[in-house]
Scaffold this active site. Structure first.
Site, mmCIF file in Angstrom:
data_model
loop_
_atom_site.group_PDB
_atom_site.id
_atom_site.type_symbol
_atom_site.label_atom_id
_atom_site.label_comp_id
_atom_site.label_asym_id
_atom_site.label_seq_id
_atom_site.Cartn_x
_atom_site.Cartn_y
_atom_site.Cartn_z
ATOM 1 C CD GLU A 190 -2.979 -1.128 0.597
ATOM 2 O OE1 GLU A 190 -3.389 -0.009 0.249
ATOM 3 O OE2 GLU A 190 -3.518 -2.185 0.260
ATOM 4 C CB CYS B 101 -2.668 6.502 2.629
ATOM 5 S SG CYS B 101 -3.990 5.630 3.474
#
Ligand code: NAP
Length: 682
Positions: free
Chosen positions: A255, A294
């Protein structure tokens, strides 16, 4: 300055040397140090595999789920300790809520997810596959927990959520974890791990913690381990291409950073309700956690005729965000996690400013409440304007991991889709629109480059979970630039920690392995009517074949009158020329009801408490008057139920396969019905 400890091989251990100093983001004081120097990483992973793995893999999904629920409840009881500590990271209470209660929420969500799995240590995947004409050979897939450890290398921005959202899943799957949080905020992870260990809820070896450098950890991973990485693209690439990871075919989930966007659709005009939603959502995604998310919005696309209105309105909204000490209740935006991070954000913003212009905020100064801008890592929100987003690539490439976002124009929806995709793969994006045609066109066009898309409008806004929130039952991850990984996402997320194996054999064998009755498997003589057996006494495969019932025209007429269903096919007088039927045909629901009349045994009280419904029901052949109906009735699957209140009757759900056969032995219908059955050990 306290040295953080590592929890390895069943004890708390300090690393050698002074370690890396960790600073309070608000006042710049050194508060902890972290070091893993001198630790034997090979033995850490080995301990997880030897001790934690067997303890977890022997539990059933339901036992693991209940363990997660107990842990979630325990941690909720201690949450204030974590909130108090979290201020050091520059986070406001609202920011910390995402990290702390959002993280614990993942434990709760995965605890509930156990109901989608059997009460076994392993499960099946997908549908059974018939492989022979005679029905004696078939295939299926099973999923078993891998025999290694889940090694999680996490980013600094969510030190608690980042651990719990992943561990909740690997624990439900039956794998232990080794967590390596990013050093600068690892004191928060350490505090939660301490609480978890003190709770005594997890089996020994289920969780180990390393605060400090990852050292040569990756040199010791094996094919039975799973490595997950959350962090920057550059580190991710380094780890993903590690020789050991490649040589051993280690499962690696990445990720990485992501240039998420929001699109103001062409139908939304200034002053409309959707306009207000757009401004509110965008401001929130720039300022929450000081932009260190994020999923934060880095790119803002608006139709060129309202571009100016957009950045003026956004600038105004940002100016109403009080910044300063997160301990001050008026403050809505705290500090970045460290002075180093602030420096990096400023440097990256400068790179964007090579072609863009600053329309709100300042790189150098910011008005603060109760805080010192020299000592703390504070930064003003920065709103940039990039007028030529097709020519200038930096804005689609450089991630400013802070309160920085860029407004850009587009001409039509096609351009908006193309610009959204210029992020080269993102975790999420949003479109604000009240027009579902626009929503459909955008979603279908942009989906290839996004892990999640939110369509925001008045109808859902009040209950919307927002652009920035990854949810335990929805996929989190994104293609390309975002790392190409996938985590969470409900049942599918759990499968990342399980080995999928095709199994082949007779239906009887596959029934024994999967504990789900497979058609054509040998039935078991239950000794008495299965409705007379308690939950524990029932065996998957217990089977009876009932007596016969002849279906008459009068039955069909009576059912039509009773139900009010006078569909032409059930009426004797219908001219059936050109229809699919020869003559009056029985209602499918009548056949199902008549089937119940044949298989039910319960005129006096027994262990079966009630009929719980039907999972699937198919009518496979028309039933005409004169047909003789027989039922093959088999215990298909047992699903345990928790006793919520002490006064609840202890029980489980039993699924039954109902095969409706006519006098030729052919199926006229097939159903899976559910009953609630009492437990004997009340
Ligand atoms: P980072 O610098 O890449 O660090 C991430 C993790 O990797 C840390 O635990 C770090 O440990 C470790 N690490 C660094 N070098 C390593 C090496 N050579 N071997 C093994 N481990 C190593 O990222 P960050 O600054 O913590 O986080 C910010 C970034 O994460 C942003 O780009 C953001 O977009 C991204 N992020 C993505 C997601 C997502 O879900 N996609 C979520 C959050 C953040 P140390 O701290 O000890 O160096």
């Amino acid at each position: 300055m306290k040295k953080l400890e590592n929890y390895i091989s069943g004890s708390w251990v300090t690393g050698d040397g002074d370690g890396q100093a960790l600073y309070d983001a608000v006042n710049g004081e050194a508060i902890y140090s972290a070091t893993t120097k001198g630790l034997d990483f090979a033995s850490v992973l080995d301990y997880g595999r030897r001790v934690g793995n067997p303890a977890l893999r022997k539990l059933t999904f339901h036992e693991r789920g209940r363990m997660l629920r107990a842990l979630a409840q325990y941690l909720m009881g201690r949450k204030e300790e974590f909130y108090a500590l979290s201020y050091h990271s520059g986070a406001t209470r609202a920011d910390s809520w995402i990290d702390i209660e959002g993280g614990i929420g993942n434990l709760f969500a995965n605890a509930s997810l156990r109901r989608k799995f059997p009460d076994l240590p392993y499960c099946t995947d997908g549908e059974a596959i018939g492989l022979s004409k005679g029905g004696t050979f078939m295939g299926h897939h099973i999923l078993v927990p891998k025999e290694g450890v889940a090694l999680h290398i996490n980013a600094y921005n969510f030190p608690i959520w980042g651990m719990l959202e992943k561990c909740a899943v690997n624990w439900l799957a039956g794998m232990p974890a080794v967590v390596k949080p990013a050093s600068i905020t690892s004191y928060l992870t350490e505090a939660v791990v301490r609480a978890i260990i003190e709770s005594g809820i997890l089996p020994e070896g289920a969780l180990q913690l390393l605060c400090g450098s990852a050292g040569d950890l990756l040199e010791h991973v094996t094919a039975q381990d799973v490595v997950t990485f959350t962090g920057s693209k550059s580190t991710g690439l380094l780890l993903k291409s590690n020789r050991r990871i490649l040589e051993e075919s280690v499962s690696f989930n990445m990720e990485a950073d992501s240039l998420n966007c929001i699109v103001l659709a062409p139908d939304v005009k200034p002053g409309s309700p959707e306009w207000e939603l757009f401004i509110k959502e965008t401001r929130k995604e720039i300022t929450v956690k000081a932009g260190q998310k994020c999923t934060a919005i880095r790119r803002i696309f608006a139709p060129d005729d309202v571009l100016e209105d957009v950045y003026i309105a956004l600038g105004k909204a940002l100016s109403q965000t009080p910044i300063g000490s997160p301990r001050n209740e008026k403050v809505r935006m705290g500090a970045l996690a460290s002075l180093g991070q602030r420096e990096e954000v400023r440097n990256n913003a400068q790179k964007l400013l090579a072609t863009a212009q600053l329309v709100y905020g300042s790189l150098d100064s910011v008005e603060l409440l109760d805080a010192d801008g020299e000592k703390g890592a504070f930064l003003s929100p920065l709103l940039l304007l990039e007028s030529d987003p097709f020519r200038n690539e930096a804005v689609h490439d450089i991630e400013c991991f802070g309160p920085v976002s860029t407004v850009m124009p587009y001409k039509d929806l096609d351009e908006a889709v193309r610009l959204a995709k210029r992020g080269k793969g993102s975790l999420c994006c949003s479109i604000v629109t009240a027009d579902n045609k626009i929503a459909t066109e955008f979603v279908v066009g942009a989906a290839t480059h996004h892990g999640r898309i939110l369509v925001l409008n008045q109808e859902c806004a009040k209950e919307s979970t927002g652009h920035g929130s990854p949810l335990p039952l929805l996929v989190h991850g994104g293609p390309g630039r975002a790392g190409g990984g996938e985590e969470m996402g409900g049942v599918r997320g759990v499968k990342h920690y399980l080995q999928r194996t095709a199994i082949q054999g007779s239906p009887t064998t596959i029934t024994a392995i999967t504990q789900v009755y497979q058609p054509n498997a040998q039935g078991i003589d239950p000794g008495k009517h299965p409705f007379r057996k308690y939950y524990e006494e029932l065996q998957v495969g217990d089977q009876i074949v009932t007596g016969k019932r002849v279906i008459t025209p009068e039955d069909i007429d009576a059912f039509a009158d009773l139900s009010g269903d006078h569909f032409y096919a059930h009426i004797r007088e219908t001219d059936f020329t050109g229809t699919m039927f020869e003559r009056q045909v029985a209602h499918g629901y009548f056949i199902m009801s008549a089937a119940a009349g044949l298989f039910v045994d319960g005129s006096d009280l027994g262990p079966v408490l009630l009929n719980y419904g039907i999972d699937e029901l198919r009518f496979t052949k028309p039933v005409y008057p004169g047909a003789e109906l027989t039922i093959r009735f088999t215990c298909k699957e047992k699903v345990p139920q928790d006793q919520r209140e002490a006064t609840d009757i202890p029980k489980g759900i039993v699924k039954w396969l109902v095969e409706m056969l006519d006098e030729t032995g052919e199926h006229v219908g097939i159903a899976t019905i559910l009953t609630m059955v009492k437990r004997k050990d009340a």
